[in-house]
Design a protein around this motif. Structure first.
Motif, short mmCIF file in Angstrom:
data_model
loop_
_atom_site.label_atom_id
_atom_site.label_comp_id
_atom_site.label_asym_id
_atom_site.label_seq_id
_atom_site.Cartn_x
_atom_site.Cartn_y
_atom_site.Cartn_z
N UNK A 405 0.94 41.03 80.52
CA UNK A 405 1.99 40.14 79.86
C UNK A 405 1.81 38.69 80.11
N UNK A 406 1.38 38.38 81.36
CA UNK A 406 1.29 36.97 81.61
C UNK A 406 -0.08 36.39 81.22
N UNK A 407 -0.98 37.32 80.84
CA UNK A 407 -2.50 36.89 80.71
C UNK A 407 -2.82 35.67 79.62
N UNK A 408 -1.64 35.19 79.12
CA UNK A 408 -1.68 34.26 77.92
C UNK A 408 -1.78 32.89 78.59
N UNK A 409 -1.08 32.91 80.19
CA UNK A 409 -1.46 31.74 80.98
C UNK A 409 -0.35 30.57 80.55
N UNK A 410 0.81 31.01 80.04
CA UNK A 410 1.81 30.25 79.57
C UNK A 410 2.93 30.14 80.97
N UNK A 411 3.04 31.22 81.79
CA UNK A 411 3.73 31.57 82.80
C UNK A 411 5.38 31.19 82.47
N UNK A 412 5.65 31.75 81.28
CA UNK A 412 6.89 31.68 80.87
C UNK A 412 8.09 32.31 81.70
N UNK A 413 9.33 31.70 81.54
CA UNK A 413 10.52 32.07 82.20
C UNK A 413 10.63 33.79 82.13
N UNK A 414 10.65 34.11 80.62
CA UNK A 414 10.63 35.35 80.32
C UNK A 414 9.88 35.74 79.18
N UNK A 415 9.80 36.88 78.73
CA UNK A 415 9.04 37.24 77.58
C UNK A 415 9.66 38.02 76.54
N UNK A 416 9.25 38.35 75.31
CA UNK A 416 10.05 39.13 74.19
C UNK A 416 9.41 40.30 74.36
N UNK A 417 10.04 41.34 74.80
CA UNK A 417 9.56 42.60 75.03
C UNK A 417 8.84 43.32 73.73
N UNK A 418 8.94 42.87 72.69
CA UNK A 418 8.63 43.72 71.33
C UNK A 418 7.38 42.99 70.87
N UNK A 419 7.25 41.68 71.20
CA UNK A 419 5.99 40.83 70.67
C UNK A 419 5.14 40.09 71.83
N UNK A 420 5.74 40.41 72.99
CA UNK A 420 4.92 39.63 74.32
C UNK A 420 5.12 38.07 74.11
N UNK A 421 5.92 37.55 73.30
CA UNK A 421 5.78 36.22 73.15
C UNK A 421 6.54 35.54 74.47
N UNK A 422 6.03 34.29 74.70
CA UNK A 422 6.60 33.75 75.97
C UNK A 422 7.72 33.15 75.44
N UNK A 423 8.89 33.05 76.20
CA UNK A 423 10.31 32.45 75.85
C UNK A 423 11.03 31.73 77.06
N UNK A 424 11.92 30.80 76.66
CA UNK A 424 12.61 29.92 77.67
C UNK A 424 11.62 28.90 78.19
N UNK A 425 11.67 28.64 79.44
CA UNK A 425 10.84 27.54 79.94
C UNK A 425 9.45 28.19 80.05
N UNK A 426 8.47 27.24 79.86
CA UNK A 426 6.98 27.64 80.30
C UNK A 426 6.86 26.95 81.50
N UNK A 427 5.45 27.12 82.01
CA UNK A 427 5.23 26.68 83.48
C UNK A 427 6.47 26.80 84.34
N UNK A 428 6.98 28.02 84.33
CA UNK A 428 8.02 28.43 85.33
C UNK A 428 7.49 28.81 86.50
N UNK A 429 7.89 28.27 87.63
CA UNK A 429 7.50 28.27 89.05
C UNK A 429 7.24 29.61 89.59
#
Ligand code: 9YW
Length: 440
Positions: A405-429
């Motif tokens: 899921x996180x191999x897109x490299x955005x390190x998003x806060x959370x992800x859309x379960x049906x598309x895998x899109x990164x959501x919320x903040x990016x570069x979330x620690x």
């Protein structure tokens, strides 16, 4: 993105969010230290630099209140987040709050013993200097983390059963989960709620990924109630409009008591306190098991104010898998539900990791924060606890799928379960931190 690039990307995120004394939860949306984020961040830092991880624990503990509470935010000097220190006024109205650093007046789930475990283990694997640093951190932090667990056991067990209660949805870490809808519906913001301006919406482009204004009024009203009773923990529990036994928090409390007890044994800490931790763990584990719904078998929260169970299904229903205590048959049944078609095995999911709400549920909202998205940090927590509890296959599957899921490299806060899109903040620690732990 391959593993090496992903690991270096994760390290880069942590370095970018590092102010020197704290790694903020995210670059723009959350420019401060959040209590449970800090613990997961330490887990990641431990893999990179034991001393830096130890300093993170020390920064967090510099905000600990005199009564033992670890506050949910230790503020940096930034003022880009609301509610900030001026709104909380903790040190103004409460003698237990430190004057500096500024802190909020509520808490978050107790996962800090897990972080200490990780730092100590990393230190022991490394050089003499790292080992000494980790051992001295153990010596310094253990009594403080004991005081934190004691604070929860003392003030947050209103029913006397070991079910740890939260006085604000923020304390659960799952701010707007449908778990809290009915309890929040009963919170009536007073006409004298001081006015405020949200800052979060400027930073997340799509408002649909954040809580609503009506939700924020209630969040702020609960803080106002607490401020008016000087954040005295007994008064907050006695008088606040929101009091819910949180089964997820309770499972983490039990787990952390066990982990801290083990660290205490290794570090020569007082036997009586170690025994006390084990008693708290056993009680809270039993409390978690007692919440199970007779029909679905899932664990439930208990609304103390309304005097009723909260049966809205969410990821918290699997709390027993975090703290253990099920017999092998019950554990296999619960794992089968988690891996089945309503949860990780739902046919529409892009990756098979636990969504925060089942896509089969009427409450499911795939972009909305704690109402459906997949959170890598929650997956890490389940995976870590499952490995500890001997559920190796599921733990490994969750790890592999979350890394996908996180191999897109955005390190998003959370992800859309049906598309895998990164959501919320990016570069979330914390997302970067748990990825680092998994890749090392
Ligand atoms: C907020 C920092 C925090 C997390 C919480 C999450 C969110 C803060 O961000 O809350 O203002 O909405 O819900 O669990 O600790 O990452």
């Amino acid at each position: 993105m391959g593993s090496v690039a992903l690991a270096s990307g994760a390290a880069w995120v942590l370095a970018g969010n590092d102010t020197g004394t704290m790694v903020t939860a995210s670059p723009r949306l959350y420019p401060h230290m959040w209590s449970w984020d800090a613990a997961f961040i330490m887990v990641g830092l431990a893999q990179l630099d034991v001393d830096r991880a130890a300093r993170e624990m020390e920064t967090l503990l510099s905000g600990q209140w005199a009564d033992g509470m670890i506050p949910h935010i230790v503020f940096s000097e930034e003022n880009g987040y609301f509610p900030g220190p001026d709104r909380w006024q903790t040190a103004v109205v409460c003698e237990h709050a430190p004057a500096r650093p500024h802190t909020s007046g509520i808490c978050q789930p107790p996962v800090h013993a897990i972080a200490l475990r990780k730092i100590v283990d990393a230190g022991r694997r490394r050089s003499g200097a790292d080992r000494r640093r980790a051992e001295s951190l153990l010596h310094y932090s253990w009594p403080r983390l004991f005081a934190w667990q004691r604070w929860l056991a003392t003030y947050r067990d209103p029913l006397g059963t070991g079910l740890i209660a939260v006085t604000h949805g923020w304390e659960s870490g799952m701010d707007n989960s449908p778990r809290w809808d009915s309890a929040y519906a009963a919170v009536q913001p007073g006409a004298d709620l001081p006015p405020y301006v949200r800052k979060d919406l400027d930073k997340v482009g799509d408002e649909g990924e954040r809580p609503t204004d009506a939700e924020y009024d209630r969040y702020l009203w609960l803080i106002e109630e607490m401020r008016r009773v000087g954040y005295r923990p007994d008064e907050v529990v006695r008088t606040g409009s929101f009091l819910v036994g949180d089964v997820f928090m309770t499972a983490l409390f039990a787990l952390s008591c066990e982990v801290l007890a083990e660290l205490g044994e290794e570090g020569g800490q007082p036997e009586e306190q170690i025994a006390q931790l084990r008693r708290w763990a056993a009680r809270s584990r039993a409390a978690v098991l007692d919440t199970r719904d007779p029909v679905t078998g899932l664990a439930r929260d208990y609304d103390v104010r309304a005097g009723q169970w909260v049966s809205t299904p969410s990821i918290a229903g699997f709390a027993p898998l975090l703290c253990g205590g099920l017999d092998p048959q019950q554990q296999a049944e619960m794992l089968a539900v988690l891996e089945g078609p309503d949860w990780m095995g739902h046919p529409d999911l892009v990756v098979a990791t636990p969504p925060t709400v089942s896509p089969s549920s009427p409450h499911f909202m795939p972009k909305q924060y704690w109402r459906g998205p997949q959170w890598p940090v929650i997956s890490w927590l389940f995976s870590w606890a499952m490995r500890r509890g001997g559920m190796y296959d599921t733990a490994a599957d969750i790890r592999a799928e979350t890394l996908r899921l996180v191999s897109d490299g955005t390190f998003a806060e959370y992800y859309h379960p049906l598309t895998g899109a990164p959501l919320g903040s990016l570069s979330q620690s914390w997302t970067a931190a748990v990825v680092l732990d998994w890749l090392y």
